[in-house]
Motif scaffolding. Structure first.
Motif, PDB file in Angstrom:
ATOM      1  N   LEU A  28       0.814  -1.215   0.000  1.00 27.77           N
ATOM      2  CA  LEU A  28       0.000   0.000   0.000  1.00 27.77           C
ATOM      3  C   LEU A  28       0.849   1.268   0.000  1.00 27.77           C
ATOM      4  N   TYR A  29       2.030   1.217   0.630  1.00 35.26           N
ATOM      5  CA  TYR A  29       2.872   2.421   0.640  1.00 35.26           C
ATOM      6  C   TYR A  29       3.335   2.772  -0.766  1.00 35.26           C
ATOM      7  N   GLN A  30       3.434   1.756  -1.633  1.00 33.32           N
ATOM      8  CA  GLN A  30       3.836   2.025  -3.011  1.00 33.32           C
ATOM      9  C   GLN A  30       2.705   2.654  -3.812  1.00 33.32           C
ATOM     10  N   LYS A  31       1.471   2.283  -3.470  1.00 38.61           N
ATOM     11  CA  LYS A  31       0.319   2.792  -4.213  1.00 38.61           C
ATOM     12  C   LYS A  31      -0.027   4.212  -3.791  1.00 38.61           C
ATOM     13  N   ILE A  32      -0.107   4.467  -2.482  1.00 41.53           N
ATOM     14  CA  ILE A  32      -0.486   5.790  -1.977  1.00 41.53           C
ATOM     15  C   ILE A  32       0.811   6.568  -1.756  1.00 41.53           C
ATOM     16  N   GLU A  33       1.211   7.319  -2.742  1.00 40.70           N
ATOM     17  CA  GLU A  33       2.568   7.872  -2.778  1.00 40.70           C
ATOM     18  C   GLU A  33       2.817   8.974  -1.747  1.00 40.70           C
ATOM     19  N   ASP A  34       1.779   9.680  -1.328  1.00 38.82           N
ATOM     20  CA  ASP A  34       1.986  10.784  -0.378  1.00 38.82           C
ATOM     21  C   ASP A  34       1.517  10.414   1.028  1.00 38.82           C
ATOM     22  N   SER A  35       1.540   9.128   1.357  1.00 38.54           N
ATOM     23  CA  SER A  35       1.064   8.653   2.651  1.00 38.54           C
ATOM     24  C   SER A  35       2.226   8.350   3.583  1.00 38.54           C
ATOM     25  N   SER A  36       1.881   8.206   4.861  1.00 37.01           N
ATOM     26  CA  SER A  36       2.822   7.721   5.860  1.00 37.01           C
ATOM     27  C   SER A  36       2.085   6.736   6.752  1.00 37.01           C
ATOM     28  N   PHE A  37       2.649   5.558   6.943  1.00 37.08           N
ATOM     29  CA  PHE A  37       2.008   4.516   7.734  1.00 37.08           C
ATOM     30  C   PHE A  37       2.649   4.441   9.117  1.00 37.08           C
ATOM     31  N   ARG A  94       8.528  14.216   7.445  1.00 41.99           N
ATOM     32  CA  ARG A  94       8.083  13.682   6.158  1.00 41.99           C
ATOM     33  C   ARG A  94       6.949  14.470   5.518  1.00 41.99           C
ATOM     34  N   ASN A  95       6.186  15.208   6.300  1.00 38.72           N
ATOM     35  CA  ASN A  95       5.098  16.051   5.797  1.00 38.72           C
ATOM     36  C   ASN A  95       4.183  15.298   4.828  1.00 38.72           C
ATOM     37  N   PRO A  96       3.547  14.205   5.263  1.00 33.08           N
ATOM     38  CA  PRO A  96       2.668  13.448   4.375  1.00 33.08           C
ATOM     39  C   PRO A  96       1.314  14.124   4.210  1.00 33.08           C
ATOM     40  N   SER A  97       0.586  13.725   3.172  1.00 34.29           N
ATOM     41  CA  SER A  97      -0.769  14.233   2.963  1.00 34.29           C
ATOM     42  C   SER A  97      -1.782  13.493   3.817  1.00 34.29           C
ATOM     43  N   VAL A  98      -1.466  12.283   4.204  1.00 29.63           N
ATOM     44  CA  VAL A  98      -2.345  11.488   5.056  1.00 29.63           C
ATOM     45  C   VAL A  98      -1.484  10.545   5.900  1.00 29.63           C
ATOM     46  N   ILE A  99      -1.922  10.324   7.116  1.00 31.27           N
ATOM     47  CA  ILE A  99      -1.255   9.371   8.004  1.00 31.27           C
ATOM     48  C   ILE A  99      -2.226   8.227   8.269  1.00 31.27           C
ATOM     49  N   MET A 152     -10.718   4.121   4.289  1.00 29.93           N
ATOM     50  CA  MET A 152     -10.536   5.280   3.405  1.00 29.93           C
ATOM     51  C   MET A 152     -11.811   5.638   2.664  1.00 29.93           C
ATOM     52  N   THR A 153     -12.747   4.705   2.562  1.00 30.30           N
ATOM     53  CA  THR A 153     -14.013   4.989   1.890  1.00 30.30           C
ATOM     54  C   THR A 153     -14.727   6.180   2.531  1.00 30.30           C
ATOM     55  N   HIS A 154     -14.618   6.277   3.854  1.00 26.56           N
ATOM     56  CA  HIS A 154     -15.295   7.363   4.568  1.00 26.56           C
ATOM     57  C   HIS A 154     -14.664   8.728   4.269  1.00 26.56           C
ATOM     58  N   ARG A 155     -13.452   8.748   3.727  1.00 21.22           N
ATOM     59  CA  ARG A 155     -12.772  10.016   3.422  1.00 21.22           C
ATOM     60  C   ARG A 155     -12.985  10.463   1.975  1.00 21.22           C
ATOM     61  N   SER A 228      -6.265   5.850  -4.464  1.00 19.25           N
ATOM     62  CA  SER A 228      -5.653   6.645  -5.518  1.00 19.25           C
ATOM     63  C   SER A 228      -4.176   6.859  -5.188  1.00 19.25           C
ATOM     64  N   GLN A 229      -3.403   7.270  -6.182  1.00 17.71           N
ATOM     65  CA  GLN A 229      -1.976   7.483  -5.951  1.00 17.71           C
ATOM     66  C   GLN A 229      -1.722   8.674  -5.033  1.00 17.71           C
ATOM     67  N   LYS A 230      -2.597   9.656  -5.069  1.00 19.98           N
ATOM     68  CA  LYS A 230      -2.513  10.813  -4.191  1.00 19.98           C
ATOM     69  C   LYS A 230      -3.775  10.869  -3.344  1.00 19.98           C
ATOM     70  N   TYR A 231      -3.593  11.236  -2.082  1.00 16.82           N
ATOM     71  CA  TYR A 231      -4.737  11.240  -1.177  1.00 16.82           C
ATOM     72  C   TYR A 231      -5.805  12.231  -1.624  1.00 16.82           C
ATOM     73  N   ASN A 232      -5.403  13.364  -2.173  1.00 16.27           N
ATOM     74  CA  ASN A 232      -6.394  14.365  -2.585  1.00 16.27           C
ATOM     75  C   ASN A 232      -7.062  14.009  -3.910  1.00 16.27           C
ATOM     76  N   GLU A 233      -6.726  12.835  -4.481  1.00 19.74           N
ATOM     77  CA  GLU A 233      -7.361  12.376  -5.710  1.00 19.74           C
ATOM     78  C   GLU A 233      -8.333  11.227  -5.459  1.00 19.74           C
ATOM     79  N   LEU A 234      -8.751  11.050  -4.198  1.00 19.10           N
ATOM     80  CA  LEU A 234      -9.707   9.990  -3.890  1.00 19.10           C
ATOM     81  C   LEU A 234     -10.979  10.182  -4.703  1.00 19.10           C
ATOM     82  N   PRO A 235     -11.570   9.102  -5.224  1.00 23.07           N
ATOM     83  CA  PRO A 235     -12.753   9.238  -6.077  1.00 23.07           C
ATOM     84  C   PRO A 235     -13.984   9.657  -5.278  1.00 23.07           C
TER      85      PRO A 235
END
Length: 461
Positions: A28-37, A94-99, A152-155, A228-235
């Motif tokens: 999942l870290y590879q798919k969501i590029e701006d995330s931090s787990f 790291r300043n991620p878009s989502v944690i 993530m569906t809720h977001r 999505s690859q970017k958190y702000n691009e969630l469908p």
């Protein structure tokens, strides 16, 4: 006319022999590029992630471990303050878009209120925090992804039926039709504008682009992917959105958009193998009242490309011990390739979510004139080994724990976890799936050929 053979389901009482679901961080870290787990648990979980999937080596900038110590377990420390300290460090470094917080068995045992702490810290830090509990209560390690995507569906933003996205406008403007067909075009385009299609499942970008292109060829554009690859691009999700999965272990993700966001689920087989991919696209087209174009020729073309692999496995037998919930789809594909599947062990199966896949399995067995495999849920591995001893399959697809013992019994094996990380979805990647299946069979064939050559040389001497 021969009727379809009804599959028989059995349930044993075996233990779960599978990876920990927190291994979903590995892909999942590879798919969501701006995330931090952030995995919250004991040192054991950290060792697992570092050694088994090797996440620490490659993903250190976007992966962290909050180790629970004696003070945490005995409630001597304040969970919120400790997590706040770690969150601040992640934000500054790291300043991620989502944690994404990954809860473990430890957080369940000590009743750590991650869902209660997350909103408070999210408000303080200004960074979205998604909580997913990927613990040992799941049946298979792949369900860790299911838990994360359901959270993530809720977001996802709300879908508005009356507002077209910019991508939909562009695609509508690119389509040109004759004047005589304008009324038909307006009617068909009107349905596409009123509805949206979202695919869910974590696939590498190179693989996800293939379903996008295949759907676009059928004039059914994909509005987005979850994740999505970017958190702000969630469908956007909501009424008028059709969702369709690409993996059979995402049943929780399938039900959440329906129950919480009023989406409609497209019940389709999964795009594994040329037959499954064609059936998957055809089902999506039927939802949008679009007549599929050229799919049969496309499938036949892929089968011709796979002919060299089909010669290797035709007539061979395979036994699935059960590990990653991909077993039904892989069994259907291999039966279509000419193999005989003795048994399909599976840790857990949502029969409603996999109903279309099971129906395609029935049709495939009838078409190929192969017996319906035995489907065993929550299999007992000791009993499975005894059955394999009697059946003597050519290949066993199993977890890593049982591979060496089966090899010692002269049964060729393939690790089921390899199918999880390999690119096996879509028309093009069917060759990669068969490469995994045929490798141990070809190795045995080469070994037997080498032994015969040595015997011949000895006779000549």
């Amino acid at each position: 006319m021969k009727t379809l053979e009804i599959p028989t389901f059995e349930c044993e009482t075996g233990n779960y022999h599978t990876f920990c679901p927190i291994s979903c961080v590995a892909w999942l870290y590879q798919k969501i590029e701006d995330s931090s787990f952030l995995v919250v648990g004991t040192k054991t979980r950290g060792y697992f992630l570092q050694n088994a999937p090797g996440v620490m080596i490659f993903a250190e900038p976007r992966y962290a471990m909050a180790e629970s110590e004696e003070g945490d377990i005995s409630a001597q420390l304040n969970d919120q303050k400790e997590l706040e300290r770690i969150r601040l460090q992640i934000r500054d470094d790291r300043n991620p878009s989502v944690i994404i917080w990954i809860g473990t068995c430890t957080t369940e045992i000590i009743k750590m209120d991650l869902e209660g702490i997350a909103p408070k810290l999210e408000k303080q830090l200004g960074i979205p925090i998604v909580v997913a509990r990927a613990n040992g209560l799941d049946h298979a390690f792949t369900q860790g992804e299911d838990t994360v995507l359901a959270a993530m569906t809720h977001r996802c933003p709300e879908y508005n039926l009356h507002i077209m996205t910019q991508r939909e406008r562009d695609e509508a403007n690119l389509v040109t039709v004759d004047v005589d067909q304008s009324n038909k075009f307006i009617e068909e385009r009107g349905k596409l504008n009123r509805c949206s299609s979202v695919l869910f499942g974590s696939l590498p970008a190179s693989v996800a682009s293939q379903p996008n292109l295949e759907s676009k060829r059928q004039s059914v554009p994909v509005s987005g992917w979850l994740p999505s690859q970017k958190y702000n691009e969630l469908p956007a999700l909501g009424e008028g959105v059709y969702v369709c999965g690409v993996n059979p272990f995402l049943s929780r993700t399938a039900t959440t958009p329906m129950r919480r966001r009023k989406c409609q689920l497209v019940g389709a087989p999964f795009p594994i193998g040329p037959d499954g991919t064609r059936a998957w696209i055809e089902k999506i087209c039927s939802v949008f009242d679009v007549k599929p174009d050229g799919l049969e020729e496309r499938e036949n073309q892929i089968w011709k490309i796979l002919s060299d692999y089909l010669e290797v496995i035709a007539g061979k037998s395979v036994f699935f011990m059960g590990d990653n919930l991909l077993e039904i789809s892989l069994a259907r594909f291999l039966i279509r390739c000419g193999m005989v599947v003795y048994e399909v062990g599976i840790p857990y199966m949502d029969r409603r979510y996999q109903a279309a896949e099971l129906l395609l399995l029935q049709h495939t067995c009838k078409k190929m004139k192969k017996p319906m495999p035995r489907i065993v849920e929550k299999p007992d591995n000791y009993s499975q080994v005894q059955r394999m001893h009697e059946l003597q399959p050519d290949l066993a697809i199993t977890g890593m724990a049982h591979a060496n013992p089966l090899e010692a019994r002269d049964i060729d094996t393939k690790w089921s976890v390899e199918f999880t990380f390999a690119q096996i979805h879509g028309f093009v990647n069917a060759r990669d799936a068969l490469e995994l299946v045929t490798r141990p069979l070809r190795r045995r064939s080469d070994s037997n050929l080498g032994c015969r050559n040595l015997s011949k040389q000895a006779v000549d001497v």
